[in-house]
Design a protein around this motif. Structure first.
Motif, PDB file in Angstrom:
ATOM      1  N   ILE A 127      43.306  33.064  34.089  1.00 53.70           N
ATOM      2  CA  ILE A 127      42.259  31.956  33.619  1.00 53.70           C
ATOM      3  C   ILE A 127      42.244  32.314  32.003  1.00 53.70           C
ATOM      4  N   ASN A 128      42.612  33.410  31.455  1.00 51.83           N
ATOM      5  CA  ASN A 128      42.208  33.693  30.149  1.00 51.83           C
ATOM      6  C   ASN A 128      43.325  34.738  29.739  1.00 51.83           C
ATOM      7  N   GLN A 129      43.518  34.925  28.449  1.00 51.21           N
ATOM      8  CA  GLN A 129      44.473  36.052  28.042  1.00 51.21           C
ATOM      9  C   GLN A 129      44.358  37.253  28.709  1.00 51.21           C
ATOM     10  N   GLU A 130      43.150  37.898  28.445  1.00 60.41           N
ATOM     11  CA  GLU A 130      42.885  39.277  29.018  1.00 60.41           C
ATOM     12  C   GLU A 130      43.065  39.230  30.659  1.00 60.41           C
ATOM     13  N   ALA A 131      42.897  38.375  31.161  1.00 62.84           N
ATOM     14  CA  ALA A 131      43.037  38.443  32.778  1.00 62.84           C
ATOM     15  C   ALA A 131      44.545  38.496  33.106  1.00 62.84           C
ATOM     16  N   CYS A 132      45.405  38.001  32.150  1.00 59.78           N
ATOM     17  CA  CYS A 132      46.894  37.866  32.271  1.00 59.78           C
ATOM     18  C   CYS A 132      47.416  39.504  32.489  1.00 59.78           C
ATOM     19  N   ALA A 133      46.579  40.265  31.818  1.00 61.08           N
ATOM     20  CA  ALA A 133      47.085  41.739  31.968  1.00 61.08           C
ATOM     21  C   ALA A 133      47.339  42.149  33.435  1.00 61.08           C
ATOM     22  N   PHE A 134      46.580  41.395  34.503  1.00 67.06           N
ATOM     23  CA  PHE A 134      46.770  41.925  35.946  1.00 67.06           C
ATOM     24  C   PHE A 134      47.490  40.884  36.612  1.00 67.06           C
ATOM     25  N   TYR A 135      48.088  39.928  36.111  1.00 66.29           N
ATOM     26  CA  TYR A 135      48.495  38.684  36.628  1.00 66.29           C
ATOM     27  C   TYR A 135      49.944  39.323  37.518  1.00 66.29           C
ATOM     28  N   ASN A 136      49.719  39.420  38.947  1.00 63.37           N
ATOM     29  CA  ASN A 136      50.973  39.910  39.516  1.00 63.37           C
ATOM     30  C   ASN A 136      50.885  41.409  39.597  1.00 63.37           C
ATOM     31  N   ASP A 137      49.918  42.095  39.068  1.00 66.11           N
ATOM     32  CA  ASP A 137      49.832  43.462  38.874  1.00 66.11           C
ATOM     33  C   ASP A 137      48.522  44.202  39.272  1.00 66.11           C
ATOM     34  N   HIS A 138      47.942  43.600  40.472  1.00 64.41           N
ATOM     35  CA  HIS A 138      46.865  44.210  40.926  1.00 64.41           C
ATOM     36  C   HIS A 138      46.839  44.068  42.549  1.00 64.41           C
ATOM     37  N   GLY A 139      46.467  45.043  43.345  1.00 63.38           N
ATOM     38  CA  GLY A 139      46.353  44.744  44.895  1.00 63.38           C
ATOM     39  C   GLY A 139      45.064  44.466  45.416  1.00 63.38           C
ATOM     40  N   LEU A 140      44.964  44.220  46.742  1.00 56.86           N
ATOM     41  CA  LEU A 140      43.555  43.992  47.195  1.00 56.86           C
ATOM     42  C   LEU A 140      43.599  44.716  48.678  1.00 56.86           C
ATOM     43  N   TYR A 141      42.463  45.497  48.564  1.00 61.11           N
ATOM     44  CA  TYR A 141      42.413  46.408  49.833  1.00 61.11           C
ATOM     45  C   TYR A 141      41.101  45.745  50.594  1.00 61.11           C
ATOM     46  N   SER A 142      41.302  45.288  51.869  1.00 61.78           N
ATOM     47  CA  SER A 142      40.358  44.390  52.579  1.00 61.78           C
ATOM     48  C   SER A 142      39.783  45.177  53.681  1.00 61.78           C
ATOM     49  N   ASP A 143      39.975  46.602  53.697  1.00 66.53           N
ATOM     50  CA  ASP A 143      39.415  47.075  54.881  1.00 66.53           C
ATOM     51  C   ASP A 143      38.252  48.165  54.615  1.00 66.53           C
ATOM     52  N   TYR A 144      37.037  47.693  54.376  1.00 65.33           N
ATOM     53  CA  TYR A 144      35.942  48.411  54.004  1.00 65.33           C
ATOM     54  C   TYR A 144      35.367  48.857  55.253  1.00 65.33           C
ATOM     55  N   THR A 145      35.161  50.318  55.438  1.00 63.49           N
ATOM     56  CA  THR A 145      34.484  50.769  56.512  1.00 63.49           C
ATOM     57  C   THR A 145      33.271  51.808  56.364  1.00 63.49           C
ATOM     58  N   GLY A 146      32.962  51.567  54.922  1.00 57.19           N
ATOM     59  CA  GLY A 146      31.649  52.547  54.675  1.00 57.19           C
ATOM     60  C   GLY A 146      32.590  53.538  53.499  1.00 57.19           C
ATOM     61  N   VAL A 147      31.661  54.819  53.362  1.00 56.19           N
ATOM     62  CA  VAL A 147      31.946  55.486  52.264  1.00 56.19           C
ATOM     63  C   VAL A 147      33.041  56.324  52.516  1.00 56.19           C
ATOM     64  N   VAL A 148      34.143  56.096  51.857  1.00 56.63           N
ATOM     65  CA  VAL A 148      35.556  56.589  51.945  1.00 56.63           C
ATOM     66  C   VAL A 148      35.579  58.307  51.997  1.00 56.63           C
ATOM     67  N   HIS A 149      35.549  58.651  53.460  1.00 60.04           N
ATOM     68  CA  HIS A 149      35.538  60.259  53.468  1.00 60.04           C
ATOM     69  C   HIS A 149      37.000  60.822  54.322  1.00 60.04           C
ATOM     70  N   GLN A 150      37.599  59.844  54.807  1.00 62.18           N
ATOM     71  CA  GLN A 150      38.610  60.150  55.590  1.00 62.18           C
ATOM     72  C   GLN A 150      40.099  60.157  54.815  1.00 62.18           C
ATOM     73  N   LEU A 151      40.817  60.812  54.741  1.00 63.02           N
ATOM     74  CA  LEU A 151      41.973  61.122  54.212  1.00 63.02           C
ATOM     75  C   LEU A 151      43.026  59.792  54.403  1.00 63.02           C
ATOM     76  N   ASP A 152      42.926  59.414  55.814  1.00 60.63           N
ATOM     77  CA  ASP A 152      43.908  58.135  56.012  1.00 60.63           C
ATOM     78  C   ASP A 152      43.330  56.986  55.303  1.00 60.63           C
ATOM     79  N   GLU A 153      42.032  56.757  54.881  1.00 62.12           N
ATOM     80  CA  GLU A 153      41.663  55.659  54.551  1.00 62.12           C
ATOM     81  C   GLU A 153      41.892  55.523  52.757  1.00 62.12           C
ATOM     82  N   GLY A 154      42.051  56.788  52.247  1.00 63.77           N
ATOM     83  CA  GLY A 154      42.468  57.060  50.910  1.00 63.77           C
ATOM     84  C   GLY A 154      43.740  56.845  50.781  1.00 63.77           C
ATOM     85  N   ALA A 155      44.643  56.962  52.028  1.00 66.98           N
ATOM     86  CA  ALA A 155      46.135  56.877  51.706  1.00 66.98           C
ATOM     87  C   ALA A 155      46.312  55.208  52.046  1.00 66.98           C
TER      88      ALA A 155
END
Length: 248
Positions: A127-155
Motif C-alpha cells: 500500500i506504500n513504497q516502504e511496504a513494497c520491500a516485503f512484497y512477495n518476500d515475507h512468510g506467515l507462521y500460523s501455528d502459535y502454541t505458546g512460548v517457543v521452547h521446542q526445537l521442532d517449533e523453531g524448525a
C-alpha cells in the motif's frame, strides 16, 4: 593472506558484528521494541559457523553493551560470556541459522504494531513504497502454541520463513533476517512501521493497493540488501552519537 592476517581479519569482523549487535539493541529500545525479557537479535560469528552472538537473558535492551553479549553454539552451550541465554531465543535462532546458511543475522521482538498485526494472520499489502520491500518476500507462521521452547517449533518457523527476508509469527510478532546485521535491523524497523501504517489506513478506510507490476518494480528498488544498509547507516550514526557507551 597469511594465517596471522586471517586471524586478525576474523577478530576485526567479530568486533564489528558485536558492536553493530549491541547498537541494534539500543536502537530497538529507543524505538520501543522492548517488552520485559522478550525479544532477541543474533549475529553469526565469523569464525565459527555453528555459533552466534545474542543478548543475555533478562537484560534490558537499553543497558546492553558489547561486553555483555553472549556467544552460543547450535547445541545451546554458552561458548563465550557468563550470562544465561533466552531459551526461546536460542530455539528460534538456532533453527533459522541452521536452515538458512546465508543468514548472518536475525531479529525478533514483541513490538506493538507487529504484535498487533500478527493477530490478524495476514500478509502485509503493497500500500506504500516502504511496504513494497516485503512484497512477495515475507512468510506467515500460523501455528502459535505458546512460548517457543521446542526445537521442532523453531524448525517450523524456519520453514515458514523460507527464503524470505521476514516472517509474521501469528499471535506473536515479527521476525526479520538478512545477510548482515544492518539489513536485519532495517527490515525490522521498516516492517514494524509498515504494520503500523496499514493498521492506521484500514482504521479509516480500505487502502488502495499498488498494482502488481509497480509493486514488483518498487520492491527491487527499496527491498535490496544495499538499500537496507544505506537506510541503517543514519540509525547507526544516531545511536553512536547518543549512546556511545554501548561500544564498551
Amino acid at each position: 593472506m597469511n594465517k596471522v592476517n586471517e586471524v586478525t581479519s576474523i577478530e576485526q569482523e567479530r568486533q564489528s558484528r558485536k558492536e553493530k549487535l549491541a547498537g541494534a539493541f539500543r536502537l530497538f529500545s529507543l524505538f520501543g521494541f522492548d517488552e520485559g525479557n522478550a525479544g532477541h537479535i543474533t549475529v553469526k560469528d565469523p569464525g565459527f559457523d555453528d555459533c552466534f552472538w545474542v543478548n543475555p537473558y533478562n537484560m534490558h535492551f537499553s543497558q546492553i553493551k558489547v561486553s555483555d553479549l553472549v556467544m552460543v553454539n547450535h547445541e545451546g552451550e554458552v561458548v563465550d560470556g557468563n550470562r544465561e541465554v533466552n531459551k526461546a531465543g536460542f530455539t528460534i535462532h538456532s533453527q533459522i541459522h541452521q536452515a538458512r546458511p546465508d543468514v548472518v543475522a536475525a531479529a525478533h521482538a514483541h513490538s506493538v504494531y507487529g504484535k498487533s498485526w500478527s493477530t490478524l494472520g495476514r500478509y502485509l499489502d503493497p500500500i506504500n513504497q516502504e511496504a513494497c520491500a516485503f512484497y512477495n518476500d515475507h512468510g506467515l507462521y500460523s501455528d502459535y502454541t505458546g512460548v517457543v521452547h521446542q526445537l521442532d517449533e523453531g524448525a517450523r518457523i524456519g520453514k515458514a520463513l523460507g527464503n524470505n527476508k521476514a516472517c509474521i509469527l501469528q499471535n506473536h510478532g515479527l521476525l526479520t533476517v538478512g545477510g548482515s546485521l544492518e539489513e536485519t535491523v532495517w527490515w525490522f524497523v521498516s516492517m514494524e512501521r509498515s504494520c503500523q501504517v496499514q493498521m492506521l489506513a484500514e482504521s479509516v478506510g480500505k487502502p488502495i493497493l499498488i498494482a502488481e507490476d509497480h509493486a514488483k518494480h518498487t520492491a527491487a528498488q527499496v527491498g535490496s540488501p544495499e538499500e537496507a544498509k544505506r537506510c541503517f547507516q543514519p540509525l547507526w550514526e544516531r545511536i553512536v552519537n547518543q549512546q556511545p557507551d554501548f561500544l564498551d
